[in-house]
Write an enzyme that holds these catalytic residues in place. Structure first.
Site, PDB file in Angstrom:
ATOM      1  N   GLU A 199      -9.491 -14.143  -3.934  1.00  0.00           N
ATOM      2  CA  GLU A 199     -10.188 -13.709  -3.130  1.00  0.00           C
ATOM      3  C   GLU A 199     -10.181 -14.809  -1.953  1.00  0.00           C
ATOM      4  OE1 GLU A 199     -13.208 -10.769  -4.852  1.00  0.00           O
ATOM      5  OE2 GLU A 199     -13.774 -12.635  -4.993  1.00  0.00           O
ATOM      6  N   SER A 229      -8.895   1.590   8.483  1.00  0.00           N
ATOM      7  CA  SER A 229      -8.038   1.327   9.797  1.00  0.00           C
ATOM      8  C   SER A 229      -6.956   0.089   9.012  1.00  0.00           C
ATOM      9  CB  SER A 229      -9.047   0.512  10.705  1.00  0.00           C
ATOM     10  OG  SER A 229      -9.586  -0.348   9.892  1.00  0.00           O
ATOM     11  N   LYS A 275       0.809  -0.841  -0.212  1.00  0.00           N
ATOM     12  CA  LYS A 275      -0.255   0.277  -0.234  1.00  0.00           C
ATOM     13  C   LYS A 275       1.259   1.085  -0.013  1.00  0.00           C
ATOM     14  CE  LYS A 275      -4.441  -1.255   0.297  1.00  0.00           C
ATOM     15  NZ  LYS A 275      -4.444  -2.452   0.971  1.00  0.00           N
ATOM     16  N   ASP A 335     -16.945 -11.652  -3.892  1.00  0.00           N
ATOM     17  CA  ASP A 335     -17.857 -10.203  -4.986  1.00  0.00           C
ATOM     18  C   ASP A 335     -16.977 -10.315  -6.208  1.00  0.00           C
ATOM     19  OD1 ASP A 335     -16.111  -8.861  -2.386  1.00  0.00           O
ATOM     20  OD2 ASP A 335     -16.153  -7.010  -4.482  1.00  0.00           O
ATOM     21  N   GLY A 383     -16.019 -13.266   0.675  1.00  0.00           N
ATOM     22  CA  GLY A 383     -16.369 -11.993  -0.175  1.00  0.00           C
ATOM     23  C   GLY A 383     -15.838 -12.323  -1.623  1.00  0.00           C
ATOM     24  N   SER A 388       1.076 -10.021  -0.281  1.00  0.00           N
ATOM     25  CA  SER A 388       1.209  -8.644  -0.330  1.00  0.00           C
ATOM     26  C   SER A 388       0.648  -7.929   0.495  1.00  0.00           C
ATOM     27  CB  SER A 388      -0.583  -8.575  -0.717  1.00  0.00           C
ATOM     28  OG  SER A 388      -1.124  -8.812   0.708  1.00  0.00           O
TER      29      SER A 388
HETATM   30  C1  LIG Z   1      -5.472  -3.800   0.459  1.00  0.00           C
HETATM   31  C2  LIG Z   1      -4.603  -5.348   0.655  1.00  0.00           C
HETATM   32  C3  LIG Z   1      -5.071  -6.203   0.182  1.00  0.00           C
HETATM   33  C4  LIG Z   1      -6.292  -5.786  -1.275  1.00  0.00           C
HETATM   34  O1  LIG Z   1      -5.848  -4.855  -2.132  1.00  0.00           O
HETATM   35  P1  LIG Z   1      -6.362  -4.448  -3.097  1.00  0.00           P
HETATM   36  O2  LIG Z   1      -6.453  -2.980  -4.111  1.00  0.00           O
HETATM   37  O3  LIG Z   1      -7.789  -4.256  -2.402  1.00  0.00           O
HETATM   38  O4  LIG Z   1      -7.386  -4.784  -3.676  1.00  0.00           O
HETATM   39  C5  LIG Z   1      -4.435  -7.599  -0.185  1.00  0.00           C
HETATM   40  N1  LIG Z   1      -3.414  -7.259   0.933  1.00  0.00           N
HETATM   41  C6  LIG Z   1      -2.887  -7.144   1.947  1.00  0.00           C
HETATM   42  C7  LIG Z   1      -1.942  -7.169   3.155  1.00  0.00           C
HETATM   43  C8  LIG Z   1      -3.325  -5.428   1.570  1.00  0.00           C
HETATM   44  O5  LIG Z   1      -3.616  -4.541   2.722  1.00  0.00           O
END
Ligand SMILES: *Cc1c(COP(=O)(O)O)cnc(C)c1O
Length: 331
Positions: free
Chosen positions: A216, A90, A65, A222, A220, A316
């Site tokens: 996903e 959050s 992020k 969607d 969830g 991620s």
């Molecule tokens: C926000 C987040 C996601 C999902 O990312 P999106 O851009 O909302 O699809 C996946 N893994 C982690 C660790 C995140 O912080």
């Protein structure tokens, strides 16, 4: 799970392109980490494939992020910088905005639920941001964010549905392809779709034949419903340990890119996520949060179809309370 309602896209927003990802890479240079790409002989033998893990759990603030947040804030003009940024989150986006704002010398206001974990509130304040608490059962966080933006001239940067956020998130996949070359299949975690749509821009530019999959939590799905039906499907907040993917719908910017450029969307159960967390900790010495395990969990479930292939997996994030981590690893 209930489908609260569904919408078709009425107006087509201006979508980011791979050129925007390249420009974002330039802005992130020297600020974001170029995260490592790890391999595991155990995984390669188990899959009968060559598997590459892009480790965004080792990114600044512990998740990808930071890329989107820093890219978006870097583009502010002088007036926007003086007034500052506001967002509602959050989770990992809050810390990414807070750190980016501090690095760029601008004020940040973060709207968080009053029952958010103290550690997260403290971490966000620790980066110098102002935390505005709200009651998640009574207040509308997006409305609070919009009101603050309007009243104080702040610029609202949402967690995924923004061209500069998408372009920033796409830089992780760009780095992966530049480091390891083209792949046959690439698995990416999916919440609101900022990471997946940004990854799609890089994949189609740098490895056009690579199959790109979003993953996903099963509770969830969607994104899967939206991908397969061709319109944005809304759901109630899903119950899953993947707290980074508890989104209720894809965005007006993320959905069209995902629909155009992604090959399919899969789901995995919370139990599969826990198995993958354990594997990462035991075998690769990596702390990965539940949401960060989505891609690997899906790839493991279909490893028979990946034999002989070159496979990318995007990890991620790695932000998980130690007590929670311990409870997942035990048993
Ligand atoms: C926000 C987040 C996601 C999902 O990312 P999106 O851009 O909302 O699809 C996946 N893994 C982690 C660790 C995140 O912080």
């Amino acid at each position: 799970m209930s489908i609260a309602n569904s919408t078709t896209i009425s107006s087509s927003p201006l979508l980011p392109t791979f050129d925007d990802v390249v420009a974002a890479s330039g802005r992130l240079l020297g600020h974001a980490h170029q995260t490592p790409v790890l391999t595991s002989r155990t995984v390669n033998e188990d899959f009968g494939a060559e598997v590459f893990f892009k480790c965004e759990n080792l990114q600044r603030t512990g998740a990808f992020k930071f890329r989107g947040a820093f890219n978006a804030l870097s583009k502010f003009d002088d007036r926007q910088r003086r007034a500052g940024v506001v967002t509602f989150s959050s989770g990992n986006h809050a810390q990414a905005i807070a750190l980016s704002a501090r690095l760029l010398g601008m004020p940040a206001s973060i709207v968080m639920p009053e029952d958010a974990p103290q550690a997260k509130v403290a971490a966000t304040r620790g980066y110098g941001a102002t935390v505005i608490l709200y009651d998640r059962y009574k207040d509308d966080r997006e409305q609070i964010g919009r009101d603050l933006a309007e009243k104080n001239g702040l610029t609202l940067i949402p967690p995924y549905d923004h061209p500069d956020v998408i372009a920033g998130q796409g830089t992780a996949a760009k780095e992966l392809f530049e480091e390891v070359g083209a792949l046959d299949a690439f698995f990416v975690c999916l919440g609101g779709g900022g990471l997946l749509s940004g990854s799609a821009l890089s994949t189609r530019a740098l490895a056009p034949d690579c199959k790109l999959y979003g993953v996903e939590p099963e509770a969830g799905n969607d994104g899967q419903q939206s991908f397969r039906s061709g319109r944005i499907v809304h759901i109630d907040t899903p119950q899953t340990i993947a707290d980074g993917a508890q989104t209720q719908h894809l965005g007006a910017h993320t959905f069209p890119i995902i629909h155009r450029d992604v090959d399919d969307v899969f789901t995995v159960t919370d139990a599969q996520l826990v198995e993958s967390m354990r594997f990462f900790a035991a075998r690769m010495k990596l702390v990965v949060e539940p949401t960060g395990c989505l891609g690997f969990a899906a790839a493991r479930a279909m490893k028979d179809q990946l034999k002989g292939k070159r496979v990318g997996i995007l990890i991620s994030g790695g932000n998980v309370d130690l007590a929670r981590l311990a409870s997942f690893l035990a048993a």
